[in-house]
Design a protein around this motif. Structure first.
Motif, PDB file in Angstrom:
ATOM      1  N   ASN A   1      45.373  29.752  49.150  1.00 47.92           N
ATOM      2  CA  ASN A   1      46.745  30.730  48.540  1.00 47.92           C
ATOM      3  C   ASN A   1      45.498  31.725  48.666  1.00 47.92           C
ATOM      4  O   ASN A   1      45.072  32.727  48.659  1.00 47.92           O
ATOM      5  N   ASN A   2      46.229  33.166  49.326  1.00 48.41           N
ATOM      6  CA  ASN A   2      45.819  34.466  49.687  1.00 48.41           C
ATOM      7  C   ASN A   2      45.926  35.130  47.650  1.00 48.41           C
ATOM      8  O   ASN A   2      45.261  35.835  48.137  1.00 48.41           O
ATOM      9  N   GLU A   3      46.914  34.419  47.583  1.00 43.40           N
ATOM     10  CA  GLU A   3      47.171  36.385  46.011  1.00 43.40           C
ATOM     11  C   GLU A   3      46.065  35.181  45.455  1.00 43.40           C
ATOM     12  O   GLU A   3      45.177  36.169  44.827  1.00 43.40           O
ATOM     13  N   VAL A   4      46.441  34.141  44.812  1.00 45.22           N
ATOM     14  CA  VAL A   4      45.520  33.978  43.904  1.00 45.22           C
ATOM     15  C   VAL A   4      43.539  33.218  44.604  1.00 45.22           C
ATOM     16  O   VAL A   4      43.388  32.471  43.898  1.00 45.22           O
ATOM     17  N   GLY A   5      44.424  32.227  45.605  1.00 48.25           N
ATOM     18  CA  GLY A   5      42.631  31.569  46.223  1.00 48.25           C
ATOM     19  C   GLY A   5      42.594  30.573  46.024  1.00 48.25           C
ATOM     20  O   GLY A   5      41.561  30.293  46.224  1.00 48.25           O
ATOM     21  N   SER A   6      43.958  29.902  45.379  1.00 47.95           N
ATOM     22  CA  SER A   6      43.825  28.556  45.482  1.00 47.95           C
ATOM     23  C   SER A   6      43.572  27.709  46.151  1.00 47.95           C
ATOM     24  O   SER A   6      44.340  27.888  47.509  1.00 47.95           O
ATOM     25  N   ILE A   7      42.401  26.996  45.888  1.00 48.63           N
ATOM     26  CA  ILE A   7      42.534  25.703  47.755  1.00 48.63           C
ATOM     27  C   ILE A   7      42.854  24.801  47.053  1.00 48.63           C
ATOM     28  O   ILE A   7      43.689  24.086  46.755  1.00 48.63           O
TER      29      ILE A   7
ATOM     30  N   VAL B   1      37.210  29.397  38.993  1.00 51.74           N
ATOM     31  CA  VAL B   1      36.607  28.999  39.508  1.00 51.74           C
ATOM     32  C   VAL B   1      36.419  28.077  40.176  1.00 51.74           C
ATOM     33  O   VAL B   1      35.993  28.358  41.990  1.00 51.74           O
ATOM     34  N   ALA B   2      36.138  26.596  40.030  1.00 54.61           N
ATOM     35  CA  ALA B   2      36.276  25.649  41.123  1.00 54.61           C
ATOM     36  C   ALA B   2      37.148  25.655  41.997  1.00 54.61           C
ATOM     37  O   ALA B   2      37.044  24.820  42.903  1.00 54.61           O
ATOM     38  N   GLN B   3      38.410  26.047  41.909  1.00 57.23           N
ATOM     39  CA  GLN B   3      39.231  25.316  42.470  1.00 57.23           C
ATOM     40  C   GLN B   3      40.527  26.677  43.143  1.00 57.23           C
ATOM     41  O   GLN B   3      40.605  26.497  43.674  1.00 57.23           O
ATOM     42  N   ALA B   4      38.988  27.876  43.243  1.00 55.10           N
ATOM     43  CA  ALA B   4      39.367  28.980  44.044  1.00 55.10           C
ATOM     44  C   ALA B   4      38.741  29.315  45.390  1.00 55.10           C
ATOM     45  O   ALA B   4      37.566  28.835  45.020  1.00 55.10           O
ATOM     46  N   LEU B   5      38.687  30.010  46.251  1.00 56.61           N
ATOM     47  CA  LEU B   5      38.296  31.022  46.996  1.00 56.61           C
ATOM     48  C   LEU B   5      37.115  31.568  46.633  1.00 56.61           C
ATOM     49  O   LEU B   5      37.419  32.334  45.180  1.00 56.61           O
ATOM     50  N   PRO B   6      35.889  31.713  46.723  1.00 58.62           N
ATOM     51  CA  PRO B   6      34.625  31.610  46.004  1.00 58.62           C
ATOM     52  C   PRO B   6      34.441  33.851  46.385  1.00 58.62           C
ATOM     53  O   PRO B   6      33.969  34.008  45.736  1.00 58.62           O
ATOM     54  N   ASN B   7      35.573  33.970  47.765  1.00 60.39           N
ATOM     55  CA  ASN B   7      36.124  35.820  47.263  1.00 60.39           C
ATOM     56  C   ASN B   7      36.547  36.080  46.606  1.00 60.39           C
ATOM     57  O   ASN B   7      36.277  36.905  46.480  1.00 60.39           O
ATOM     58  N   THR B   8      37.387  35.554  46.036  1.00 63.95           N
ATOM     59  CA  THR B   8      38.914  35.525  45.146  1.00 63.95           C
ATOM     60  C   THR B   8      39.132  35.810  44.092  1.00 63.95           C
ATOM     61  O   THR B   8      38.847  34.293  43.036  1.00 63.95           O
ATOM     62  N   VAL B   9      39.574  36.977  43.031  1.00 61.65           N
ATOM     63  CA  VAL B   9      39.457  36.391  41.557  1.00 61.65           C
ATOM     64  C   VAL B   9      41.269  37.023  41.362  1.00 61.65           C
ATOM     65  O   VAL B   9      41.100  38.499  41.439  1.00 61.65           O
ATOM     66  N   SER B  10      41.240  36.858  40.091  1.00 58.24           N
ATOM     67  CA  SER B  10      42.799  37.075  40.369  1.00 58.24           C
ATOM     68  C   SER B  10      42.923  36.929  39.038  1.00 58.24           C
ATOM     69  O   SER B  10      42.793  36.066  38.190  1.00 58.24           O
ATOM     70  N   VAL B  11      43.240  38.469  38.279  1.00 54.77           N
ATOM     71  CA  VAL B  11      42.550  38.738  37.141  1.00 54.77           C
ATOM     72  C   VAL B  11      44.266  38.923  36.521  1.00 54.77           C
ATOM     73  O   VAL B  11      44.806  40.241  36.617  1.00 54.77           O
ATOM     74  N   GLN B  12      44.477  38.475  34.603  1.00 53.35           N
ATOM     75  CA  GLN B  12      45.368  39.107  34.360  1.00 53.35           C
ATOM     76  C   GLN B  12      44.924  39.732  33.285  1.00 53.35           C
ATOM     77  O   GLN B  12      44.804  39.372  32.903  1.00 53.35           O
ATOM     78  N   LEU B  13      45.354  41.351  33.253  1.00 50.32           N
ATOM     79  CA  LEU B  13      45.245  42.861  32.558  1.00 50.32           C
ATOM     80  C   LEU B  13      46.315  42.809  31.356  1.00 50.32           C
ATOM     81  O   LEU B  13      46.963  43.581  31.672  1.00 50.32           O
ATOM     82  N   PRO B  14      46.405  41.498  29.648  1.00 48.86           N
ATOM     83  CA  PRO B  14      47.594  42.322  29.314  1.00 48.86           C
ATOM     84  C   PRO B  14      47.924  43.621  28.850  1.00 48.86           C
ATOM     85  O   PRO B  14      47.014  43.457  28.537  1.00 48.86           O
ATOM     86  N   GLY B  15      49.444  43.364  28.978  1.00 51.85           N
ATOM     87  CA  GLY B  15      49.775  45.757  28.486  1.00 51.85           C
ATOM     88  C   GLY B  15      49.389  46.069  29.701  1.00 51.85           C
ATOM     89  O   GLY B  15      49.399  47.067  29.476  1.00 51.85           O
TER      90      GLY B  15
ATOM     91  N   ARG C   1      44.587  41.332  41.832  1.00 53.02           N
ATOM     92  CA  ARG C   1      43.943  40.859  43.344  1.00 53.02           C
ATOM     93  C   ARG C   1      42.337  41.659  43.169  1.00 53.02           C
ATOM     94  O   ARG C   1      42.787  42.626  44.145  1.00 53.02           O
ATOM     95  N   LEU C   2      41.425  40.905  43.028  1.00 50.80           N
ATOM     96  CA  LEU C   2      39.985  41.415  43.594  1.00 50.80           C
ATOM     97  C   LEU C   2      39.636  40.179  44.940  1.00 50.80           C
ATOM     98  O   LEU C   2      39.556  39.323  43.887  1.00 50.80           O
ATOM     99  N   SER C   3      39.483  41.158  45.845  1.00 51.59           N
ATOM    100  CA  SER C   3      38.624  39.842  47.279  1.00 51.59           C
ATOM    101  C   SER C   3      37.754  40.078  47.882  1.00 51.59           C
ATOM    102  O   SER C   3      37.546  41.633  48.027  1.00 51.59           O
ATOM    103  N   MET C   4      36.532  40.182  47.561  1.00 51.41           N
ATOM    104  CA  MET C   4      35.355  40.163  48.077  1.00 51.41           C
ATOM    105  C   MET C   4      34.330  40.105  50.006  1.00 51.41           C
ATOM    106  O   MET C   4      34.831  39.071  50.168  1.00 51.41           O
TER     107      MET C   4
END
Ligand code: PMP
Length: 377
Positions: free
Chosen positions: A150-156, A285-299, A348-351
């Motif tokens: 997935n492009n947004e969250v990186g799940s494989i 980490v285990a289920q996502a593309l290794p370059n992709t971090v989708s993070v929720q920052l509450p508030g 979404r932070l993608s490296m």
């Protein structure tokens, strides 16, 4: 201030080798369909790049068809497989993931307007579709489509497992997987896979698909019958060559890039948690593309944060799209079970393959200042 680019899933910078190849081939005159010497030279080049692409992605007996990108490839795959099903008088039912890219979902919506039924399978909260659920829904359908990553969250997604047990034609949008995880068309077992050049450092506006059986598809663009009659239009040989060179490099350097991401990804996650103790990661980490971090920052409003970060020299994306001036929470995030406020707080932070530790440290430092500024307003 140096810019930090953390939006590689949106587009990767053009690789220097690809740019050189494009410039080199642009000098050739002619049309690859012409019979004269100039045309034959371009045809020869095109076929040699087709073979190189097939080798790089282990196409096996599959054919490579060049397109203008994954949007076109996905339309050709969805409509092509649907028309083929109709010819065989099979049911007008398609199964797909609920977090497919709009370039898959939109042609499926068009099929629905022609009387097809579409069954969209939600992923589990992990971001990954349960293969048993997908396969059981596939029993009543005649075409299936599931993205590889997935492009947004990186799940494989478990495409290989599904392909092994699926008895209807299966398309996979492999756009985000290419260059980020190993890819072998032969081993994957899908019937059609689609790709886009600019995600691996090739030029924009070029793409490809690998098709197990050319006769299983019908063209969307008709005319001059190029690309085995599947995709009419004079081939963009320089662009194709740039794409193929970029793909080869991405495949050759995948092990190095993966090693780098395997260090940087956990580092980024750790630093984010230190900076924002309430942060949550959309996919592990285990289920996502290794370059992709989708993070929720509450508030935090993700969209405001992306704008603030841009002003501080950071390019990244939100997990939500902006429609007619109002922020609509991302469909993908809602499908994963996030509530709309968590979905709105997601970035979404993608490296890329050359990202450094210093980039990651500096990214989190700027994120901290940006959030502080937003809260101070
Ligand atoms: N599928 C996926 C998963 C994508 O991430 C993208 C690009 N965002 C596309 C398809 C469309 O690719 P293009 O814009 O190159 O046609």
């Amino acid at each position: 201030m140096n810019r930090l680019y953390f939006d590689w899933n949106a587009s990767a910078p053009l690789r220097e080798e690809a740019a050189r190849t494009i410039r080199d081939i642009e000098r050739y005159v002619g049309n690859p369909s012409s019979v004269h010497t100039e045309g034959r030279k371009l045809r020869e080049l095109l076929e040699s790049y087709r073979k190189r692409f097939a080798d790089a992605l282990e196409a096996g007996g599959g054919r490579v068809v060049f397109t203008s990108g994954a949007t076109e490839g996905n339309h050709l795959a969805i409509f092509g497989l649907a028309r083929s099903a109709l010819k065989q008088s099979r049911v007008k039912q398609i199964i797909l993931g609920s977090i497919e890219h709009p370039a898959v979902d939109a042609p499926v919506q068009m099929l629905e307007s022609f009387g097809w039924k579409a069954v969209r399978v939600d992923p589990e909260s992990s971001g990954v579709v349960d293969p048993v659920k997908f396969l059981s829904a596939a029993r009543g359908a005649s075409v299936a489509s599931l993205m590889l990553a997935n492009n947004e969250v990186g799940s494989i997604q478990p495409v290989r497992e599904i392909a092994t047990n699926c008895n209807i034609p299966l398309h996979t949008d492999a756009t985000q997987a290419l260059g980020k995880i190993p890819f072998s068309f032969e081993k994957l077992g899908a019937d059609v896979a689609t790709f886009s050049s600019h995600k691996v450092g090739g030029p924009r506006g070029v793409g490809a698909m690998i098709v197990k059986d050319i006769s299983s598809l019908s063209p969307v663009l008709a005319g001059g019958s190029q690309e085995f009659g599947l995709r009419s239009g004079t081939e963009n040989v320089p662009g194709i060559a740039g794409f193929v060179v970029a793909t080869e490099l991405a495949v050759q350097h995948l092990a190095d890039a993966t090693a780098r991401w395997n260090t940087l990804n956990p580092l980024l996650r750790d630093l984010l948690i230190q900076q924002f103790p309430g942060a949550r990661f959309t996919v592990s980490v285990a289920q996502a593309l290794p370059n992709t971090v989708s993070v929720q920052l509450p508030g935090v409003d993700g969209r405001a944060l992306v704008v603030a970060l841009d002003l501080m020299g950071v390019a990244c994306s939100v997990g939500s799209a902006c429609a007619s001036g109002s922020v609509v929470p991302s469909k993908v995030l809602l499908s994963l079970g996030l509530n709309s406020s968590d979905a709105r707080s997601t970035v979404r932070l993608s490296m890329g393959p050359n990202q450094t530790r210093e980039d990651v440290v500096e990214l989190v430092r700027r994120l901290g200042s940006a959030v502080e500024n937003l809260h101070a307003r």
